[in-house]
Write a protein that holds these residues in place. Structure first.
Motif, mmCIF file in Angstrom:
data_model
loop_
_atom_site.group_PDB
_atom_site.id
_atom_site.type_symbol
_atom_site.label_atom_id
_atom_site.label_comp_id
_atom_site.label_asym_id
_atom_site.label_seq_id
_atom_site.Cartn_x
_atom_site.Cartn_y
_atom_site.Cartn_z
ATOM 1 N N UNK A 228 -9.182 -21.851 -32.992
ATOM 2 C CA UNK A 228 -8.367 -20.700 -33.076
ATOM 3 C C UNK A 228 -7.140 -20.716 -34.067
ATOM 4 N N UNK A 229 -6.615 -22.016 -33.837
ATOM 5 C CA UNK A 229 -5.646 -22.437 -34.741
ATOM 6 C C UNK A 229 -5.814 -22.543 -36.078
ATOM 7 N N UNK A 230 -7.064 -23.107 -36.310
ATOM 8 C CA UNK A 230 -7.427 -23.013 -37.634
ATOM 9 C C UNK A 230 -7.841 -21.710 -38.213
ATOM 10 N N UNK A 231 -8.468 -20.929 -37.431
ATOM 11 C CA UNK A 231 -8.673 -19.649 -37.977
ATOM 12 C C UNK A 231 -7.354 -18.796 -38.054
ATOM 13 N N UNK A 232 -6.573 -18.946 -37.340
ATOM 14 C CA UNK A 232 -5.138 -18.222 -37.497
ATOM 15 C C UNK A 232 -4.598 -18.838 -38.964
ATOM 16 N N UNK A 233 -4.583 -20.247 -39.007
ATOM 17 C CA UNK A 233 -4.078 -20.435 -40.338
ATOM 18 C C UNK A 233 -4.969 -20.267 -41.443
ATOM 19 N N UNK A 234 -6.130 -20.074 -41.425
ATOM 20 C CA UNK A 234 -7.098 -19.288 -42.546
ATOM 21 C C UNK A 234 -6.537 -18.065 -42.996
ATOM 22 N N UNK A 235 -6.251 -17.164 -41.999
ATOM 23 C CA UNK A 235 -5.890 -15.874 -42.134
ATOM 24 C C UNK A 235 -4.581 -15.854 -42.550
ATOM 25 N N UNK A 236 -3.546 -16.678 -42.269
ATOM 26 C CA UNK A 236 -2.343 -16.449 -42.578
ATOM 27 C C UNK A 236 -2.322 -17.053 -44.111
ATOM 28 N N UNK A 237 -3.126 -18.009 -44.517
ATOM 29 C CA UNK A 237 -3.239 -18.536 -45.881
ATOM 30 C C UNK A 237 -3.656 -17.548 -46.841
ATOM 31 N N UNK A 238 -4.727 -16.682 -46.047
ATOM 32 C CA UNK A 238 -5.250 -15.655 -46.757
ATOM 33 C C UNK A 238 -4.599 -14.425 -47.058
ATOM 34 N N UNK A 239 -3.740 -14.103 -46.151
ATOM 35 C CA UNK A 239 -2.607 -13.044 -46.475
ATOM 36 C C UNK A 239 -1.711 -13.545 -47.527
ATOM 37 N N UNK A 240 -1.220 -14.786 -47.513
ATOM 38 C CA UNK A 240 -0.358 -15.195 -48.491
ATOM 39 C C UNK A 240 -0.934 -15.201 -49.946
ATOM 40 N N UNK A 241 -2.195 -15.589 -49.941
ATOM 41 C CA UNK A 241 -2.740 -15.589 -51.369
ATOM 42 C C UNK A 241 -2.942 -14.364 -51.871
ATOM 43 N N UNK A 242 -3.661 -13.438 -50.994
ATOM 44 C CA UNK A 242 -3.482 -11.787 -51.544
ATOM 45 C C UNK A 242 -2.433 -11.211 -51.852
ATOM 46 N N UNK A 243 -1.414 -11.566 -51.152
ATOM 47 C CA UNK A 243 -0.080 -11.095 -51.637
ATOM 48 C C UNK A 243 0.431 -11.520 -53.212
ATOM 49 N N UNK A 244 -0.202 -12.773 -53.539
ATOM 50 C CA UNK A 244 0.305 -12.932 -54.968
ATOM 51 C C UNK A 244 -0.866 -12.327 -56.120
ATOM 52 N N UNK A 245 -1.507 -11.507 -55.768
ATOM 53 C CA UNK A 245 -2.557 -10.968 -56.779
ATOM 54 C C UNK A 245 -1.846 -9.820 -57.674
ATOM 55 N N UNK A 246 -1.140 -10.082 -58.618
ATOM 56 C CA UNK A 246 -0.463 -8.960 -59.412
ATOM 57 C C UNK A 246 -1.214 -9.189 -60.752
ATOM 58 N N UNK A 247 -2.231 -8.304 -61.055
ATOM 59 C CA UNK A 247 -2.860 -8.405 -62.266
ATOM 60 C C UNK A 247 -2.386 -7.255 -63.075
ATOM 61 N N UNK A 248 -2.040 -7.693 -64.444
ATOM 62 C CA UNK A 248 -1.870 -6.625 -65.431
ATOM 63 C C UNK A 248 -3.116 -5.664 -65.609
ATOM 64 N N UNK A 249 -2.615 -4.418 -65.905
ATOM 65 C CA UNK A 249 -3.652 -3.454 -66.164
ATOM 66 C C UNK A 249 -4.322 -3.515 -67.570
ATOM 67 N N UNK A 250 -5.541 -3.732 -67.394
ATOM 68 C CA UNK A 250 -6.355 -3.684 -68.545
ATOM 69 C C UNK A 250 -7.519 -2.634 -68.859
#
Length: 269
Positions: A228-250
């Motif tokens: 459960x702790x590993x799954x929680x850490x994965x979800x937290x890391x996933x949220x952190x990674x997705x928050x950095x997805x800022x792509x320029x429009x093209x």
């Protein structure tokens, strides 16, 4: 001259039930293996219910603890693998009629990993004190890696591939690849099986009255907490990674796959 009548010939002994039909336990184990095959198939395209993968291996794990004959156990595991790979790989036959042999041959080859993995998990479960939450994901992921690199390799239908729609779960694949996702999903399956295995009804019905006793509840709670702790850490890391997805429009680019029969492509080449 004897006046006594000869004794009547003894009636032939009836054939044992195991010869005429499968024993109830064997039928139940086969049903468990086929259930895992069905759940895995539903986890992949075209149904694509990836959430089923989190417990798809639980029915198959009844083969780990059963005291049925090993030959029967591995045959049932292979049939389960075949029941999954034959429909999963059926798209190969569409390319060319000659691909039917490739389809069936590849399905038979891939299905052999089911009894092979079961052999190693049963070996660790009987001869070591390693918990199933470690041995199952380790063996399953190792065999996925081997299948992906052996000879030309076939890296399709990894357990981690079922999670492609769950973006928060798969973000840590940038560190571990799809194998890390497979490891996590298999570990959850192991914990769920161990939880069910503690129920006497479950052990007696699906494993058998002579099933080995479960391990201490404290160990199960510890293993569940770690997963459960590993799954929680994965979800937290996933949220952190997705928050950095800022792509320029093209510009938007579309790729359309041609609907041309494979035979025409072969003739042009």
């Amino acid at each position: 001259v004897s006046l006594t009548r000869p004794a009547p010939a003894a009636a032939p002994a009836p054939a044992p039930a195991a010869v005429t039909r499968l024993a109830p336990r064997t039928r139940l184990l086969l049903l468990c293996s086929l259930t895992t095959a069905g759940l895995l198939w539903l986890s992949f395209f075209p149904v694509d219910w990836g959430w089923l993968a989190w417990f798809a291996l639980v029915p198959l794990l009844t083969l780990v603890r059963t005291t049925a004959r090993p030959r029967t156990v591995y045959l049932i595991a292979w049939l389960g693998g075949l029941a999954f790979y034959v429909p999963a790989l059926q798209w190969m036959r569409v390319a060319d009629p000659r691909m039917y042999l490739t389809w069936i041959g590849l399905a038979i080859y891939c299905s052999l990993y089911f009894p092979l993995g079961l052999y190693f998990v049963r070996l660790f479960d009987r001869r070591t004190r390693l918990p199933l939450v470690v041995t199952l994901p380790a063996v399953w992921t190792a065999l996925e890696f081997f299948r992906s690199v052996f000879c030309t390799g076939f890296s399709w239908y990894l357990l981690g591939h079922t999670q492609h729609d769950f973006l928060y779960v798969i973000q840590f694949a940038d560190l571990t690849g799809a194998y890390g996702v497979s490891f996590l999903v298999a570990a959850v399956n192991a914990v769920l099986f161990e939880a069910l295995y503690r129920w006497p009804w479950f052990r007696k019905t699906f494993v058998g009255p002579d099933a080995p006793p479960p391990r201490r509840l404290g160990l199960l709670l510890t293993q569940a907490g770690i997963v459960a702790a590993a799954l929680t850490a994965v979800l937290i890391y996933g949220g952190w990674r997705l928050s950095h997805d800022e792509f320029a429009r093209g510009p938007r680019i579309a790729l359309i796959q041609g609907n041309v029969p494979q035979q025409i492509r072969n003739d042009l080449s």
